[in-house]
Design an enzyme around this catalytic site. Structure first.
Site: not given
Length: 820
Positions: A713, A756
């Site tokens: 990511s 996140k």
């Protein structure tokens, strides 16, 4: 026969004082009197009368008694009897009786206080042609049916049928205990075949409908065939009944014999003075085995061990092993279960009271109970839930709350660090210290075969030379297999299909894919500041105040004080550290009351600082860093929640090429390499010198080098950091991003969006760059109050990322002046 109360008239033939019944003998005139064309019809319950048959009748219904009285008074002793179609009808009409009946002559009449007793003799069959009256009793116009003479050419066949009927009738008498042996001579004593046929039908235990069929069958040959068929069925039933009764008697005889022998053995031991407590103990054990409700296979295994135990000396080494095994089998809940609470409103109230938020999990539990409520029978598939999320978000306590809401027992087994397969499947009974596995032990502790069974920390299972526990769990957590789970110790199948299994994990990548495939994963993200505030007010504060011996009236927390603890003293996804800080504050208050304080304590900012010291997090992480060209902020998922990553890059003369530091994994190294290749292949479009890499080294560093980092990511963040370095353009303030990049510049979706986003919000981020395919996750998982404070951009390719992330290049000011 009938249950209607008989009224007492003045002319009743009974002496009230003596209570003696009066018997009226009616003189016989001839054997077969003339039968009038109109007859009074007497309905009969559960019986059929045939011609030439003498039968007793009991009449108690008012209409029937009146029929008898008027028949006798009118010197008309011939009446018609017809069977009722439904014996429970109290006042039958013509639609309630059959069309065929038998004309009978009343031979004897006895009047009793409660009924009239009759002895009647059948004369002829008849058929009802016309209904004359139904009140007060039935009367009809009839047609007498004479007995037809058999044809001479059918005599042999009729004789064969007669002999077959006689043989079957004798066999039925031999098999049936209700039929007396004197009836065996009936078939030889009666010469007329038609009379013999009717008498056999009358004495057999047939249904009223079958007896009525025999009465209605006028042709002799057809009547014999019908009776032969009915007798054959009855004989087969009697043979099966006799066989079953014989087997039962044999088993009872065996059991009684064993009982007598045991009693004799006890008596002999008492006479010899050899009686001890061991025999009584074994007898008690036998009773417990019989009452345990085990399955057939389990009972067979226990009986085998029990027989060995009886033959074994108490001093033998295997005596304890066999006795312990039987005790384990007796203690298991083979047929003991708790009843589920299927009141959906009550379950929702309990879940809401125990936990704030977590709506997806609550809905899943209520849906499961809704299925239990609607589906009354059949097997119900139990879900295998896996709660995945960072520490401190309430995974284990949620399992307890579910068991409380469903009214089931709760069992928890920690799998962290478990390496031995025998911990799941048990040890084989080859040594004295053998025990069942944790699954069977948990069910024994729960004393129920349908508890909520929590397998904690399933992601921390290990494996070594002793086996692989995660592979042993495949059978336990498979709804198609766990109905016959076989533990090595008990060595017999135990049904786990009624157990509600819940597993917990901090991360899913360490769970083997086959095991993960058997579970329904529900992710628990971190909590927002507002959710933490509500959890603290509803659960954490009352719990800590009670645990420290205070009353709610002695100490009070303002909302602002709780926010200070959340914002400046903790920075986590769950609420575990928040509970510790609240405990420290309450503990300080408890000390003040112990030292003599009387007034109520209100916790404010100054009291918190005096207790916990200066705030640990004065500024958010983003404002604490000076973002120079070459620095970008990324978002990462970790087992303890989301986190922000500061990625720094630098360029210097040299020939070593690309340098990556910060203890990053192989996936992140590949992301850096892919980003660099994209920059080199698109250098002209990015306004970067094509030869920048020939005599220079690019160094990419992820700070906090002691912490391992990896994951797919960080590609867009690496790209942004290096383009910022090579173009001299800063990344916009308070901006963070996540997403993977390909060599062609496409931005790929990533996981852990909620964790996140919450980490970015805690760190002070205001603008986000996310992959376009993660927009649905952003809208579904992130709370609306957090989305209102953030600005999110959704991108598909790298060019969009760079346009949104980098500030425009500043032009140098004229005349060489410097910006102040």
């Amino acid at each position: 026969m009938a249950e209607v109360k008989l009224p007492i008239h003045e002319d009743d033939l009974i002496d009230i004082e003596t209570g003696e019944a009066h018997v009226e003998e009616i003189p016989e005139e001839d054997n077969k009197p003339d039968i009038p064309s109109e007859l009074n019809i007497l309905p009969l319950r559960d019986s059929v009368i045939y011609p030439m048959l003498i039968a007793p009748l009991s009449v108690a219904r008012e209409a029937s008694v009146q029929l008898i009285d008027e028949s006798i008074v009118g010197n008309n002793r011939v009446i018609g009897v017809v069977a009722q179609r439904k014996p429970q009808v109290e006042t039958p009409g013509f639609e309630d009786v059959y069309e065929y009946g038998c004309a009978v002559i009343i031979r004897t009449l006895v009047k009793m206080p409660d009924a009239v007793r009759l002895i009647v003799q059948g004369v002829s069959r008849f058929k009802i042609l016309e209904h004359i009256q139904e009140e007060p009793y039935l009367r009809a116009k009839i047609q007498v049916i004479d007995e037809p003479q058999p044809e001479p050419e059918k005599a042999e066949e009729i004789e064969a049928l007669r002999r077959s009927v006689a043989a079957l009738f004798e066999q039925a008498i031999r098999l049936s205990p209700q039929l007396p042996d004197e009836l065996r001579t009936l078939t030889q004593a009666v010469q007329e075949t038609n009379v013999m046929c009717d008498l056999v039908a009358a004495h057999m235990t047939l249904d009223v409908a079958d007896k009525q069929r025999v009465l209605e069958t006028v042709d002799l040959q057809d009547r014999l065939r019908l009776l032969l068929d009915l007798l054959s069925k009855e004989v087969r039933v009697l043979e099966l009944t006799s066989k079953v009764q014989s087997e039962v008697n044999t088993e009872l005889s065996k059991t009684q014999r064993e009982y007598y022998l045991r009693e004799q053995l006890k008596a002999i031991q008492r006479e010899l003075g050899e009686s001890d407590d061991r025999a009584e103990e074994l007898d008690e054990l036998r009773e417990k085995i019989d009452q345990a409700g085990m399955t057939t296979e389990a009972l067979r295994e226990v009986n085998r061990e029990y027989d060995r135990l009886r033959r074994m000396s108490p001093g033998a080494p295997e005596y304890t092993v066999a006795r312990t095994y039987i005790d384990w089998m007796l203690s298991l809940p083979w047929n003991v279960a708790t009843e589920d609470n299927v009141s959906l409103g009550s379950v929702k109230e309990i879940l809401d009271a125990d936990h704030y938020g977590l709506e997806k999990i609550k809905e899943r539990i209520i849906e499961f109970l809704a299925v239990r409520k609607v589906k009354k029978d059949g097997k119900i598939r139990q879900p295998i839930l896996c709660f995945s999320g960072p520490p401190g978000v309430g995974k284990t306590s949620l399992g307890r709350s579910i068991s409380h809401a469903m009214n089931r027992k709760f069992v928890r087994v920690s799998l962290g660090g478990m390496r031995d397969e025998a911990e799941i499947r048990g040890h084989r009974r080859t040594y004295i210290g053998a025990l069942p596995g944790q699954i069977i032990q948990g069910l024994r502790r729960a004393e129920s075969n349908n508890p909520v069974f929590m397998l904690d920390e399933i992601d921390k299972l290990g494996n070594d030379f002793r086996g692989d526990p995660s592979s042993a769990l495949l059978e336990v957590l498979d709804p198609e297999q766990n109905s016959t789970f076989r533990d090595h110790y008990i060595d017999t199948p135990f049904d786990l299909s009624r157990v509600f299994f819940i597993t917990t994990a901090n991360r899913l990548d360490t769970i083997p894919p086959p095991l993960q495939d058997r579970m329904e994963v529900i992710e628990l993200g971190g909590y927002t500041e507002e959710e933490k505030l509500e959890i603290a007010k509803r659960h954490l504060l009352p719990k800590q105040i009670e645990e420290h011996g205070l009353r709610p009236s002695q100490i009070a927390f303002k909302d602002e004080s709780i926010r200070i603890l959340i914002r400046f003293y903790t920075r986590e996804a769950g609420v575990r550290n928040l509970e510790r800080e609240i405990a420290s504050v309450v503990r300080k208050g408890t000390r003040l009351f112990a030292e003599g304080r009387d007034s109520k304590l209100t916790v404010n900012k100054r009291f918190i600082e005096s207790t916990l010291g200066a705030p640990r997090f004065l500024h958010d992480e983003v404002t604490e860093r000076d973002l120079t060209p070459g620095t970008a902020i990324g978002l990462a998922w970790t087992p303890v929640g989301g986190d922000v990553l500061f990625i720094e890059s630098a360029i210097m003369p040299g020939t070593k090429g690309l340098i990556v530091t910060g203890q990053v994994g192989d996936v992140m190294k590949e992301s850096v390499t892919a980003a660099l290749s994209y920059i080199r292949s698109n250098a002209a479009a990015l306004k970067i010198k094509p030869d920048f890499y020939e005599k220079a080294e690019v160094h990419v560093h992820v700070p906090a080098g002691a912490v391992p980092k990896d994951g797919p990511s960080a590609g867009v963040t690496m790209l942004t950091a290096m383009v910022s370095l090579l173009t001299g353009r800063k990344v916009r303030p308070r901006l963070a991003m996540t997403g993977e990049i390909t060599l062609s510049g496409q931005v790929l979706p990533v996981g852990g969006i909620k964790e996140k986003i919450l980490a970015a919000h805690r760190a002070g981020v205001q603008t986000l760059i996310l992959p376009e395919e993660n927009e649905k996750d952003y809208l579904e998982e992130v709370p609306i109050e957090i989305r209102n404070q953030l600005k999110a951009h959704f991108v598909k390719e790298a060019g969009q990322v760079l346009r949104l992330a980098l500030e425009p290049l500043q032009k140098p000011e004229p005349n060489g002046s410097k910006r102040r």
